[in-house]
Design an enzyme around this catalytic site. Structure first.
Site, short mmCIF file in Angstrom:
data_model
loop_
_atom_site.label_atom_id
_atom_site.label_comp_id
_atom_site.label_asym_id
_atom_site.label_seq_id
_atom_site.Cartn_x
_atom_site.Cartn_y
_atom_site.Cartn_z
N GLU A 107 0.83 -1.22 0.00
CA GLU A 107 0.00 0.00 0.00
C GLU A 107 0.86 1.27 0.00
OE1 GLU A 107 -2.32 -1.69 3.29
OE2 GLU A 107 -4.12 -1.11 2.16
N GLU A 127 -4.10 -9.61 3.47
CA GLU A 127 -4.87 -9.30 4.68
C GLU A 127 -6.02 -10.26 4.93
OE1 GLU A 127 -3.71 -7.10 2.52
OE2 GLU A 127 -2.95 -5.32 3.54
C1 3H9 Z 1 -1.70 -5.28 6.97
O1 3H9 Z 1 -0.72 -4.98 6.36
C2 3H9 Z 1 -2.86 -4.38 7.22
C3 3H9 Z 1 -2.83 -3.15 6.35
O2 3H9 Z 1 -3.45 -3.40 5.11
C4 3H9 Z 1 -3.62 -2.03 7.00
C5 3H9 Z 1 -3.15 -1.55 8.34
C6 3H9 Z 1 -3.89 -0.34 8.82
N1 3H9 Z 1 4.01 -8.25 11.67
O3 3H9 Z 1 6.90 -15.94 8.47
P1 3H9 Z 1 8.31 -15.86 8.96
C7 3H9 Z 1 7.28 -12.18 12.04
S1 3H9 Z 1 -1.85 -6.80 7.68
C8 3H9 Z 1 4.70 -8.69 12.73
O4 3H9 Z 1 8.80 -16.94 9.81
P2 3H9 Z 1 9.23 -16.14 6.25
C9 3H9 Z 1 6.90 -13.63 12.21
O5 3H9 Z 1 5.97 -13.78 13.24
C10 3H9 Z 1 -0.33 -7.59 7.34
N2 3H9 Z 1 5.52 -9.76 12.69
O6 3H9 Z 1 9.33 -15.64 7.75
C11 3H9 Z 1 8.23 -14.25 12.53
O7 3H9 Z 1 8.50 -13.99 13.89
P3 3H9 Z 1 9.31 -15.04 14.79
C12 3H9 Z 1 -0.26 -8.08 5.97
C13 3H9 Z 1 5.63 -10.40 11.53
O8 3H9 Z 1 10.45 -15.71 5.57
C14 3H9 Z 1 9.21 -13.44 11.69
O9 3H9 Z 1 8.53 -12.22 11.39
N3 3H9 Z 1 0.95 -8.85 5.79
C15 3H9 Z 1 4.94 -9.98 10.39
O10 3H9 Z 1 8.85 -17.57 6.22
C16 3H9 Z 1 9.61 -14.10 10.40
O11 3H9 Z 1 8.43 -14.47 9.70
C17 3H9 Z 1 1.00 -10.16 6.05
O12 3H9 Z 1 0.02 -10.76 6.39
C18 3H9 Z 1 4.10 -8.85 10.49
N4 3H9 Z 1 3.41 -8.39 9.42
O13 3H9 Z 1 7.99 -15.39 5.61
C19 3H9 Z 1 2.34 -10.82 5.84
N5 3H9 Z 1 5.23 -10.81 9.36
O14 3H9 Z 1 10.64 -15.20 14.12
C20 3H9 Z 1 2.63 -11.73 6.99
C21 3H9 Z 1 6.11 -11.70 9.85
O15 3H9 Z 1 9.32 -14.44 16.11
N6 3H9 Z 1 3.93 -12.34 6.89
N7 3H9 Z 1 6.36 -11.47 11.16
O16 3H9 Z 1 8.48 -16.30 14.72
C22 3H9 Z 1 4.24 -13.34 6.05
O17 3H9 Z 1 3.44 -13.78 5.25
C23 3H9 Z 1 5.61 -13.94 6.15
O18 3H9 Z 1 6.13 -13.60 7.40
C24 3H9 Z 1 6.62 -13.47 5.08
C25 3H9 Z 1 8.03 -14.00 5.44
C26 3H9 Z 1 6.18 -14.02 3.72
C27 3H9 Z 1 6.69 -11.98 5.03
#
Ligand code: 3H9
Length: 703
Positions: A107, A127
């Site tokens: 975004e 999301e």
């Molecule tokens: C959003 O954006 C809302 C907006 O539209 C509007 C807002 C107003 N936040 O998955 P991994 C942590 S909603 C905090 O193992 P990978 C995860 O818990 C969001 N923490 O790595 C982990 O922690 P730990 C939309 C996060 O390489 C560590 O980072 N975005 C977040 O296998 C490593 O993650 C999503 O839904 C976060 N957003 O995969 C994306 N993301 O090491 C969500 C990750 O302590 N994330 N962590 O266990 C993912 O899909 C995957 O993490 C990603 C990396 C593909 C990025």
């Protein structure tokens, strides 16, 4: 210049670089939001700067809002405000994307005036997987560029796309190979040389060029969701917001998006899905990992080429490793090999792989009828017939054939692995790896930890899960481990309701209404009733005589009605139909059984069916926790979500129970206990948590 501890501004020549540095995924927490807004403003105010590049350090452009901040008091600036600051910059802003530019990260990029992306980058709006919608202008800015269908595809699937597709959508202007910052600099310099104008996305309208088509897409998606996303909130809100993007001014669309986002964020659905997101990452955090390191895993083997053995072999091959399959004779081995080849032949037919890739994968597959072929294997997974004596025989041969330090895993789904391990000379090397069928598809892997196993064997199991891209859950030894043990109990609750007056069709419908893709009797028909029938017969002599036993399933199986494969089970499957129809003869059998045992049928509401089924599940979950079979409630949630079809937007049974209130669940169980005190015994842990005013979330946090 450091703007906040997570964001800096660096000016080189005419370009200002806003650099985000918040490992691991550059999530857009407060300090990042403040930093980006501050960096853009500072660059805007700096007369030397003519264009701004937003770029991130580490492995990815921001992967979204910081999910850990959700549910906490808002901390300004909000993400939509930051996006507006980016767009309002009076100098061209170029977002330089790499890694996974997801959610709020995308975004921000959509609010920039131009976008360049690394050739390996992915963009997405996931999301929906958290029960949310893009809440920082994604629903308003994206369709302005792409039209309705590509925007909705991305938001409703939650799946990221690669840069080639993103460029086709109009979202990415330039693809970068090599050094992204250097290429972004060259791109910015070129834009300046061409006097390219700022291009505020909120003012773009090319996505609305054909409003008849736009409206048709909206109507079609709404109709499809009415079937596929019944009961869910965010998918429908996404469609509403994308529709509004084309109909109302941008500022009003933003107000609407914000309201919809907040409604989703405060719903139980998003709480459930956010819980699931963190839970599935927590399950790999196990005590053994503190000190132990995984053993080598260069060559694997499976024993048995049936459905499970072949599925496991495919999972291993898909992970790029060699695998040896052992079968007892050539004929069985040929069948096992055919089972493996069938999977790749289907992939080939569907165009997922080409003939060269298929040949390369199968090159890593070998078969043998001689255990001596296991001499150089690091880890073997036994997947033979589910019978203790058969498995003991196999393990004796493995013990003789395998090199010292090799890992001997069993894929048993309920047998006592301690007993099995004790029969060989190296119980420290024996572990349970419980795959779910089809093993190359299902994500769950229960890693069952017997009493004598070494820690490094356990962590090797977790390392294998990672390699196979599975979600591992640590489980202790008991009949059925976590998943099948709970299943046995809540299935009994269903059978009791069936005998007491609910039809299997009502029970299935109530659980579909709860969010399950299928009800338990549909699942039984799909899996085949014969195995359960055989197990019940085998276990009959050791069944607790005080336990209420429902014979309806036996009456059905005695007729040879084993479900879909016999065209008849709880449902009728006429002319090869995959969706069954209600069978009056099954209802008559159930009536006869009720008469035989003297039950007057009572009716059950949808809610009552759901409440009993779930109460049985949660209660047994407490027993599993108290016995240390599951480490934390979240491990139970992940097991049920990934292995048993529990609806993700409910978070898992334990999270669901927390949201309902443990006192409410306990009160329900105590009411049911008045009818059947033997089955409905409230778990001591449940009582204790209620008495102490604690819940499962407290246990997850170690409180
Ligand atoms: C959003 O954006 C809302 C907006 O539209 C509007 C807002 C107003 N936040 O998955 P991994 C942590 S909603 C905090 O193992 P990978 C995860 O818990 C969001 N923490 O790595 C982990 O922690 P730990 C939309 C996060 O390489 C560590 O980072 N975005 C977040 O296998 C490593 O993650 C999503 O839904 C976060 N957003 O995969 C994306 N993301 O090491 C969500 C990750 O302590 N994330 N962590 O266990 C993912 O899909 C995957 O993490 C990603 C990396 C593909 C990025």
């Amino acid at each position: 210049m450091q703007i906040t501890d997570k964001v800096s501004l660096k000016v080189e020549g005419a370009i200002g670089y806003v650099v985000v540095d918040n490992p691991p995924v550059n999530a857009l927490g407060q300090a990042v939001r403040e930093g980006i807004a501050g960096g853009i403003r500072a660059a805007d105010a700096d007369a030397a700067v003519q264009a701004v590049v937003i770029v991130a350090k580490g492995r990815t452009f921001p992967a979204g809002a910081d999910i850990t901040e959700f549910g906490k008091p808002p901390m300004p600036p909000s993400l939509p405000e930051v996006c507006q600051v980016v767009e309002d910059c009076s100098k061209p802003v170029i977002a330089a994307l790499h890694g996974t530019a997801l959610g709020g990260g995308l975004e921000i990029a959509l609010s920039a005036h131009y976008r360049i992306a690394d050739a390996a980058a992915k963009i997405g709006l996931p999301e929906i997987n958290l029960g949310l919608l893009p809440g920082a202008s994604g629903t308003q800015r994206m369709p302005r560029i792409t039209r309705a269908a590509p925007a909705l595809d991305m938001m409703l699937s939650g799946k990221p796309v690669g840069v080639v597709k993103a460029a086709e959508m109009g979202v990415i202007d330039e693809i970068s190979t090599g050094d992204l910052t250097a290429n972004a600099t060259a791109y910015a310099t070129r834009l300046l040389a061409e006097s390219a104008a700022r291009r505020p996305t909120s003012e773009r309208r090319e996505g609305f060029d054909d409003m008849a088509a736009y409206d048709a897409v909206i109507a079609a998606r709404r109709a499809a969701l009415a079937k596929s996303a019944k009961g869910q909130l965010s998918p429908f809100k996404i469609v509403d917001c994308v529709e509004a993007a084309a109909k109302i001014p941008f500022a009003d669309g933003m107000v609407m998006e914000r309201a919809a986002f907040m409604e989703c964020l405060t719903s139980d659905q998003s709480k459930g899905m956010i819980h699931a997101f963190f839970a599935e990452r927590q399950t790999a955090k196990i005590p053994e990992a503190a000190t132990a390191k995984p053993r080598a895993m260069d060559k694997l083997a499976v024993i048995g080429g049936g459905t499970m053995g072949a599925g496991i072999a495919v999972a291993v091959l898909d992970a790029g490793l060699p695998v040896v399959m052992i079968e007892r004779d050539q004929e069985s081995l040929d069948r096992g090999r055919a089972n493996v080849e069938k999977v790749y032949a289907r992939n080939l037919a569907k165009g997922r792989i080409d003939a060269t890739q298929m040949a390369a994968v199968l090159e890593r597959f070998s078969g043998s009828t001689d255990y001596a072929s296991l001499a150089d294997v690091d880890l073997v997974i036994e997947a033979v017939f589910e019978e203790m004596e058969v498995k003991k025989g196999v393990f004796a041969q493995l013990d003789a054939a395998m090199k010292p330090g090799a890992i001997l895993a069993t894929n048993t789904s309920y047998l006592n692995i301690d007993e099995l391990a004790a029969t060989i000379s190296r119980p420290q090397d024996v572990v349970g790896l419980h795959f779910f069928s089809p093993a190359n598809i299902m994500k769950l892997l229960e890693i069952v930890v017997p009493a004598q196993v070494s820690d490094d064997v356990v962590v090797t199991g977790f390392a294998l899960a990672k390699l196979l891209r599975k979600i591992p859950v640590r489980a202790g030894v008991c009949d059925g481990f976590i998943g099948n043990r709970l299943l046995a109990v809540y299935r009994r609750a269903a059978d009791y309701m069936m005998e007491d007056g609910a039809s299997p069709y009502e029970i299935d419908a109530a659980l579909r209404d709860f969010g399950y893709p299928m009800g338990p009797y549909q699942v039984s028909d799909l899996a085949g009733g014969d195995i359960g029938f055989a197990t019940r017969k085998r276990k009959a002599p050791i069944r607790d005589p005080n336990e209420r036993y429902v014979e309806i399933a036996d009456r059905i199986c005695e007729r040879g009605w084993f479900g879909q494969k016999t065209a008849r089970g709880y449902y009728l499957y006429e002319n090869g139909a995959r969706v069954g129809t209600e069978d009056p003869e099954v209802l008559a059998i159930i009536d006869d059984e009720r008469r035989r045992v003297g039950i007057n049928a009572t009716s059950f509401s949808v809610e009552e069916i759901q409440n009993r089924y779930l109460a049985a599940m949660v209660n047994e979950g407490c027993n599993v926790l108290a016995e240390g079979i599951a480490l934390r409630p979240l491990d139970i949630d992940v097991t049920l979500l990934y292995g048993y079809g529990f609806p993700r937007w409910r978070g898992g049974p334990m999270k669901w129970a927390d949201m309902v209130g443990l006192d409410v669940i306990l009160a329900r169980i105590e009411t049911y206990a008045k009818e059947d005190a033997h089955f409905w015994q409230a778990a001591p842990l449940l009582k204790q948590l209620v008495a102490e005013g604690r819940n499962f979330d407290d246990l997850n946090k170690g409180k």
